[in-house]
Design a protein around this motif. Sequence first.
Motif, PDB file in Angstrom:
ATOM      1  N   ILE A  30      42.800  32.390  26.258  1.00 27.33           N
ATOM      2  CA  ILE A  30      43.928  32.611  25.656  1.00 27.33           C
ATOM      3  C   ILE A  30      45.077  33.586  26.916  1.00 27.33           C
ATOM      4  O   ILE A  30      46.181  33.087  26.981  1.00 27.33           O
ATOM      5  N   ASN A  31      44.775  33.964  27.813  1.00 29.08           N
ATOM      6  CA  ASN A  31      45.004  35.189  28.859  1.00 29.08           C
ATOM      7  C   ASN A  31      45.808  34.039  29.452  1.00 29.08           C
ATOM      8  O   ASN A  31      47.068  34.541  30.229  1.00 29.08           O
ATOM      9  N   VAL A  32      44.543  33.117  30.666  1.00 27.47           N
ATOM     10  CA  VAL A  32      45.381  32.600  31.696  1.00 27.47           C
ATOM     11  C   VAL A  32      46.360  31.454  31.117  1.00 27.47           C
ATOM     12  O   VAL A  32      47.180  31.113  31.842  1.00 27.47           O
ATOM     13  N   TRP A  33      46.025  31.425  29.558  1.00 26.11           N
ATOM     14  CA  TRP A  33      47.070  29.751  29.512  1.00 26.11           C
ATOM     15  C   TRP A  33      48.156  30.974  29.383  1.00 26.11           C
ATOM     16  O   TRP A  33      49.472  30.390  29.511  1.00 26.11           O
ATOM     17  N   ALA A  34      48.559  32.234  28.852  1.00 29.59           N
ATOM     18  CA  ALA A  34      49.701  33.319  29.050  1.00 29.59           C
ATOM     19  C   ALA A  34      50.485  33.125  30.223  1.00 29.59           C
ATOM     20  O   ALA A  34      51.564  33.427  30.684  1.00 29.59           O
ATOM     21  N   VAL A  35      49.607  33.079  31.260  1.00 29.79           N
ATOM     22  CA  VAL A  35      49.977  33.626  32.782  1.00 29.79           C
ATOM     23  C   VAL A  35      50.768  32.373  32.634  1.00 29.79           C
ATOM     24  O   VAL A  35      51.329  32.828  34.076  1.00 29.79           O
ATOM     25  N   TRP A  36      49.562  31.052  32.525  1.00 34.31           N
ATOM     26  CA  TRP A  36      50.861  29.847  32.994  1.00 34.31           C
ATOM     27  C   TRP A  36      52.444  29.912  32.361  1.00 34.31           C
ATOM     28  O   TRP A  36      52.007  28.665  32.431  1.00 34.31           O
ATOM     29  N   GLN A  37      52.308  30.096  31.287  1.00 34.92           N
ATOM     30  CA  GLN A  37      53.873  30.352  30.551  1.00 34.92           C
ATOM     31  C   GLN A  37      54.034  29.338  29.548  1.00 34.92           C
ATOM     32  O   GLN A  37      54.346  29.049  29.287  1.00 34.92           O
ATOM     33  N   LYS A  38      52.998  29.785  28.636  1.00 33.01           N
ATOM     34  CA  LYS A  38      51.930  28.884  28.035  1.00 33.01           C
ATOM     35  C   LYS A  38      52.399  27.209  28.496  1.00 33.01           C
ATOM     36  O   LYS A  38      53.212  26.373  26.890  1.00 33.01           O
ATOM     37  N   ASP A  39      52.263  26.956  29.207  1.00 28.13           N
ATOM     38  CA  ASP A  39      52.367  25.257  29.926  1.00 28.13           C
ATOM     39  C   ASP A  39      51.506  24.498  28.704  1.00 28.13           C
ATOM     40  O   ASP A  39      50.436  24.366  28.154  1.00 28.13           O
ATOM     41  N   LEU A 104      38.766  28.724  34.539  1.00 26.86           N
ATOM     42  CA  LEU A 104      39.883  29.951  34.264  1.00 26.86           C
ATOM     43  C   LEU A 104      39.572  30.335  35.766  1.00 26.86           C
ATOM     44  O   LEU A 104      41.291  30.671  35.928  1.00 26.86           O
ATOM     45  N   SER A 105      39.044  30.386  36.215  1.00 32.09           N
ATOM     46  CA  SER A 105      39.525  31.037  37.888  1.00 32.09           C
ATOM     47  C   SER A 105      39.959  30.227  39.160  1.00 32.09           C
ATOM     48  O   SER A 105      40.847  30.841  39.068  1.00 32.09           O
ATOM     49  N   ILE A 106      40.056  28.964  38.300  1.00 30.18           N
ATOM     50  CA  ILE A 106      41.148  28.326  39.666  1.00 30.18           C
ATOM     51  C   ILE A 106      42.423  28.182  39.068  1.00 30.18           C
ATOM     52  O   ILE A 106      43.463  27.993  40.097  1.00 30.18           O
ATOM     53  N   LEU A 107      42.572  28.384  37.735  1.00 22.61           N
ATOM     54  CA  LEU A 107      43.659  28.416  36.749  1.00 22.61           C
ATOM     55  C   LEU A 107      44.595  29.821  37.262  1.00 22.61           C
ATOM     56  O   LEU A 107      46.132  29.954  37.485  1.00 22.61           O
ATOM     57  N   GLU A 108      43.724  30.966  37.335  1.00 20.49           N
ATOM     58  CA  GLU A 108      44.078  32.299  37.523  1.00 20.49           C
ATOM     59  C   GLU A 108      44.947  32.418  38.569  1.00 20.49           C
ATOM     60  O   GLU A 108      44.771  31.843  39.832  1.00 20.49           O
TER      61      GLU A 108
END
Length: 108
Positions: A30-39, A104-108
């Motif tokens: 959920i944190n990663v999703w929020a960092v990506w501005q809810k893409d 998730l690490s790749i997305l961060e």
Amino acid sequence: MSITHCRIAFWVRCYIYSVFTWAAEALVGINVWAVWQKDQRLTISMPIAFAAFCVVSFVYMGIWLDSFELANPSSPLVHGCIVTSTSDNVNKPIIMVMIWISRLSILE
């Protein structure tokens, strides 16, 4: 403690550990999703991938737990039971978590 009770206790302990591990990973997701501005792409793909990894992890956990052979300890001072043999599949549920963390690490 009988072998049946010991087996049940071990199953419960393992599944509780897995549930809490996946719950923590859901929060990171959920944190990663929020960092990506809810893409929108992540809104669809992350829950599907998360569910797939969870299901596969729990299936592998069940297969691993079915392979246990338990025995009563030889000493009366030892309470509980002893694992006499098991399969080598303990790493597969852990690998599912590691793949999720890598994603998730790749997305961060």
